[in-house]
Design an enzyme around this catalytic site. Structure first.
Site, short mmCIF file in Angstrom:
data_model
loop_
_atom_site.label_atom_id
_atom_site.label_comp_id
_atom_site.label_asym_id
_atom_site.label_seq_id
_atom_site.Cartn_x
_atom_site.Cartn_y
_atom_site.Cartn_z
CD GLU A 279 -2.48 -1.11 2.83
OE1 GLU A 279 -3.38 -1.91 3.01
OE2 GLU A 279 -2.05 -0.34 3.72
CE LYS A 281 5.78 4.60 6.77
NZ LYS A 281 5.60 5.92 7.35
NE ARG A 286 -1.85 3.78 12.58
CZ ARG A 286 -1.16 2.66 12.60
NH1 ARG A 286 0.16 2.68 12.75
NH2 ARG A 286 -1.76 1.50 12.47
NE ARG A 315 3.40 6.72 15.58
CZ ARG A 315 4.09 6.01 16.46
NH1 ARG A 315 3.90 6.17 17.74
NH2 ARG A 315 4.99 5.15 16.03
CD GLU A 347 -0.49 8.72 8.01
OE1 GLU A 347 -0.72 7.85 8.88
OE2 GLU A 347 0.54 9.40 8.01
CD GLU A 446 6.96 8.95 5.52
OE1 GLU A 446 7.93 9.39 6.12
OE2 GLU A 446 6.12 8.20 6.05
CE LYS A 451 -0.44 -1.95 6.21
NZ LYS A 451 -1.67 -1.15 6.33
NE ARG A 465 8.65 0.27 16.02
CZ ARG A 465 8.22 1.32 15.33
NH1 ARG A 465 8.13 1.25 14.02
NH2 ARG A 465 7.90 2.44 15.93
CE LYS A 471 9.25 2.13 9.84
NZ LYS A 471 9.19 3.30 10.69
P1 ATP Z 1 7.11 6.84 10.66
O1 ATP Z 1 7.92 7.86 11.36
O2 ATP Z 1 7.80 6.19 9.52
O3 ATP Z 1 5.73 7.31 10.32
P2 ATP Z 1 6.09 5.41 12.88
O4 ATP Z 1 6.97 4.93 13.98
O5 ATP Z 1 5.18 6.52 13.16
O6 ATP Z 1 7.03 5.69 11.64
P3 ATP Z 1 5.63 3.00 11.51
O7 ATP Z 1 4.91 1.80 11.96
O8 ATP Z 1 7.07 2.89 11.48
O9 ATP Z 1 5.18 4.23 12.38
O10 ATP Z 1 5.10 3.41 10.09
C1 ATP Z 1 3.75 3.32 9.87
C2 ATP Z 1 3.13 4.69 9.85
O11 ATP Z 1 2.89 5.07 8.51
C3 ATP Z 1 1.79 4.63 10.51
O12 ATP Z 1 1.87 4.97 11.87
C4 ATP Z 1 0.94 5.60 9.70
O13 ATP Z 1 0.96 6.86 10.33
C5 ATP Z 1 1.65 5.72 8.38
N1 ATP Z 1 0.95 5.12 7.24
C6 ATP Z 1 0.73 5.73 6.05
N2 ATP Z 1 0.13 4.93 5.18
C7 ATP Z 1 -0.08 3.75 5.82
C8 ATP Z 1 -0.64 2.51 5.41
N3 ATP Z 1 -1.13 2.31 4.17
N4 ATP Z 1 -0.67 1.51 6.33
C9 ATP Z 1 -0.19 1.70 7.57
N5 ATP Z 1 0.38 2.84 8.00
C10 ATP Z 1 0.44 3.88 7.13
#
Ligand code: ATP
Length: 649
Positions: A279, A281, A286, A315, A347, A446, A451, A465, A471
């Site tokens: 998907e 990102k 979030r 989040r 998001e 990004e 998944k 996590r 990612k």
């Molecule tokens: P980052 O700083 O990279 O956002 P993080 O620690 O907040 O990292 P991660 O689990 O590392 O969170 O990355 C997932 C984040 O990406 C999610 O918290 C969400 O905010 C964002 N996101 C964007 N698109 C998606 C998607 N399709 N599925 C899941 N998460 C997504």
């Protein structure tokens, strides 16, 4: 040992504090668990009504996260209260603080030991809980003064070690090394043993203990709210909790998170032979949207049935409804007929109304956080849904992602510029993924989230996590790796043009096991003059005189920062690579296999942006830093054979 603690009586705070001292005195996790559970058993035997209060005090929170009632009183206010309650001058107190560093210990040493004619009543768990809550809730004019009065009142009644833990609690960190998960384990053990005792059965077996622990962990991850869980434990017993405590709209759960990957090859290796999806990102914020229609046909015990519910959470489980009234106002248009309740993981991304496209994250940051009326919203957002956790009265976290997605697709419909499903493909070929990654970047995303689609491996794992979500950001491909979210704990005054501001900063990661902040780098790159002025104003307010006792930093003849800060501000930072260094303490003991006591440090760190959606405790963890260090090709190639799969380190 506590004559006042009779069955049914309020628990003396001194009894809890004695347990705190025991927990603090050991570094072994199992011993911490056992002290915790022994005390909780006593609570269950004598004063079960106060179990919830005790748990709150153990995790040093007085309400569920999303209620937004926080401790964390600033150092200067606490010092003022200590001075006034002990009749000391601020100057002597500050002098002592320079030497001892721990305000809790200072408060304890300075206690007024004079006997008074009418000694205050001894503190109880209940009175301390109420006291802390009242202090945290004080707002408005003269708030500071009333907070000081509240603190003084409690301190005047404190005996023995009580003042120490009161002050630490008020400061926001008990420093027992008691992680939230340890409390869950201790609680599960106490309850299962107590239940057996009460039923006149023999002590539970190891398997039963493990099952109880797993049960409580699972339930808590779906419904992180002791205010609901604890009364249910009393009512139905720990092994029946799962049916009694399921995810509910209104109670935000900690989101599932992803592990970073550096190449498409790593992804195809990980998911070999499995079905997975890629998907976009999206680069926004979030949000977890909770909804129950007014007068819904399913009854929810904790929700006003007539009004229903519509809320947005962040989040880290803070309520964001005041920031996103436009989302809440539009929800009705996005759902299909028959959808009465849901929890949607998504998001929120800034949206360009003219060009009809997604805007970079920076745009979203300019949006006001509070008191926004839907019609005054300047930065418009489009919500991209990617997961469905609850639908029409039922939790879906234990359905496969393929099924959850099907339900999401049929329960929602996209509305241009308001709501859409995350763009996804289920292709498996490297070339297709590569092309999709490039497309995602062109669309201001990004990179990709990859998944697992089927089997229990694809269930939604709250707060985890997980390697079932990977990612892949575009910059990872350049070998830079993921960015880190770090806490600003110190700064150096600027030189030359920058003398009126801080010129560089000392950053730290967080170690949830020890609850310490560990230094990781100095940073002075990536800041515009404008930003430096802004940070100076912002951070000035958090200056403290000494590093907190829970800051792990190099001492000796290492250069120390000019100023230290309370741990409040989180920044996203990029780095060229990670290396071992005696000057920094991040992941010390985890990364340095040669055991030379070096920490991990960042080389050429560069500031990217503020992360005000993360609390300091949500910063990149020491464990993650160790993983990032070890996952670097150089380190991997040097490591001995047989340890190449250190993914799940
Ligand atoms: P980052 O700083 O990279 O956002 P993080 O620690 O907040 O990292 P991660 O689990 O590392 O969170 O990355 C997932 C984040 O990406 C999610 O918290 C969400 O905010 C964002 N996101 C964007 N698109 C998606 C998607 N399709 N599925 C899941 N998460 C997504």
């Amino acid at each position: 040992a506590y004559p006042d603690w009779k069955a049914g009586a309020s628990i003396p705070y001194a009894a809890l504090v004695a347990t705190f001292s025991l927990i603090e005195s050991t570094t072994k996790r199992l011993e911490k668990v056992s002290h915790t559970s022994l005390f909780l058993r006593q609570v269950l035997r004598l004063t079960p009504d106060e179990l919830l209060l005790v748990i709150h005090l153990m995790i040093n929170r007085i309400a569920a996260d999303y209620e937004g009632i926080e401790l964390g009183i600033g150092e200067s206010l606490l010092m003022k209260a200590i001075c006034e309650s002990c009749g000391r001058t601020l100057a002597t107190l500050k002098e002592e603080h320079k030497q001892i560093g721990d305000l809790g210990e200072i408060a304890q040493k300075s206690r007024n030991t004079q006997t008074t004619l009418f000694p205050p009543k001894p503190l109880t768990v209940r009175s301390v809980h109420t006291g802390l809550r009242d202090i945290a809730l004080v707002k408005g004019d003269g708030g500071q003064g009333r907070k000081v009065d509240g603190i003084k009142k409690m301190l005047s009644a404190a005996k023995g070690d009580e003042a120490k833990f009161l002050v630490r609690g008020l400061e926001g960190k008990l420093r027992l090394g008691l992680a939230d998960r340890t409390v869950i384990v201790g609680l599960s053990q106490a309850v299962i043993v107590h239940e057996a005792e009460k039923a006149g059965k023999k002590a539970p077996s190891l398997e039963q203990m493990i099952a109880a622990e797993a049960m409580l962990k699972e339930v808590y991850s779906e419904l992180p709210n002791y205010e609901i869980i604890i009364p249910e434990i009393m009512k139905v017993g720990i092994m029946n909790l799962k049916d009694a405590c399921k995810l509910q709209p209104g109670v935000p759960l900690k989101p599932m998170l992803a592990k970073p990957t550096k190449s498409i090859a790593e992804i195809t290796d990980r998911f070999e032979g499995k079905r997975f999806t890629c998907e976009y990102k999206y680069d926004g914020e979030r949000v977890q949207i909770h909804y129950v229609a007014p007068n819904s046909s399913v009854e929810f015990p904790t929700i006003d049935q007539k009004k229903g519910i519509a809320k947005v959470f962040s989040r880290n489980s803070e309520e964001l409804s005041p920031k996103y009234p436009d989302i809440l106002a539009a929800l009705d248009k996005w759902v299909t007929d028959g959808v009465e309740s849901f929890v949607l993981d998504c998001e929120a991304v800034a949206w360009d109304r003219v060009e009809k496209r997604v805007l970079p994250f920076q745009q979203l940051q300019t949006r006001k956080r509070k008191d926004v009326a839907a019609e005054d919203v300047k930065v418009k957002v489009c919500v991209y849904g990617f997961d469905l956790l609850f639908l029409n009265g039922k939790s879906t976290v234990q359905d496969s992602l393929a099924d959850r997605r099907k339900m999401m697709y049929t329960s929602f419909k996209s509305v241009e510029g308001e709501f859409a499903f995350a763009t996804a493909i289920d292709g498996q070929e490297v070339e297709i993924i590569q092309a999709f990654l490039e497309e995602s970047c062109k669309a201001s995303c990004e990179g990709l989230m990859v998944k697992m689609l089927d089997t229990p491996d694809s269930y939604y794992q709250p707060s985890k996590r997980s390697r079932n979500w990977l990612k892949l950001k575009k910059d990872y491909l350049d070998g830079v790796g993921d960015s880190l979210d770090l806490v600003v704990i110190g700064a150096y005054h600027g030189k030359g043009k920058r003398t009126s501001v801080y010129g560089s900063f000392l950053l730290a990661c967080y170690n949830p096991a020890t609850q310490n902040y560990e230094t990781i780098c100095n940073i002075g790159t990536g800041f515009s003059e404008e930003v430096l002025i802004k940070f100076h104003t912002q951070l000035l307010e958090f200056e403290i005189e000494k590093p907190k006792p829970y800051y792990v930093h190099a001492t000796g003849n290492m250069q120390q920062p000019d100023v230290w800060f309370e741990p409040k501000v989180v920044w996203e930072v990029k780095t060229a690579d990670l290396s071992l260094s005696p000057k920094y303490m991040a992941a010390k003991g985890l990364a340095d296999v040669e055991g030379k006591g070096r920490g991990v440090s960042l080389r050429f760190p560069r500031f990217i942006r503020e992360r005000d959606d993360k609390k300091p405790d949500d910063a990149t963890s020491a464990q993650q830093v160790a993983e990032m260090y070890q996952n670097q090709d150089v380190v991997k190639n040097n490591a001995k054979k047989g340890v190449d799969d250190n993914f799940e380190y």
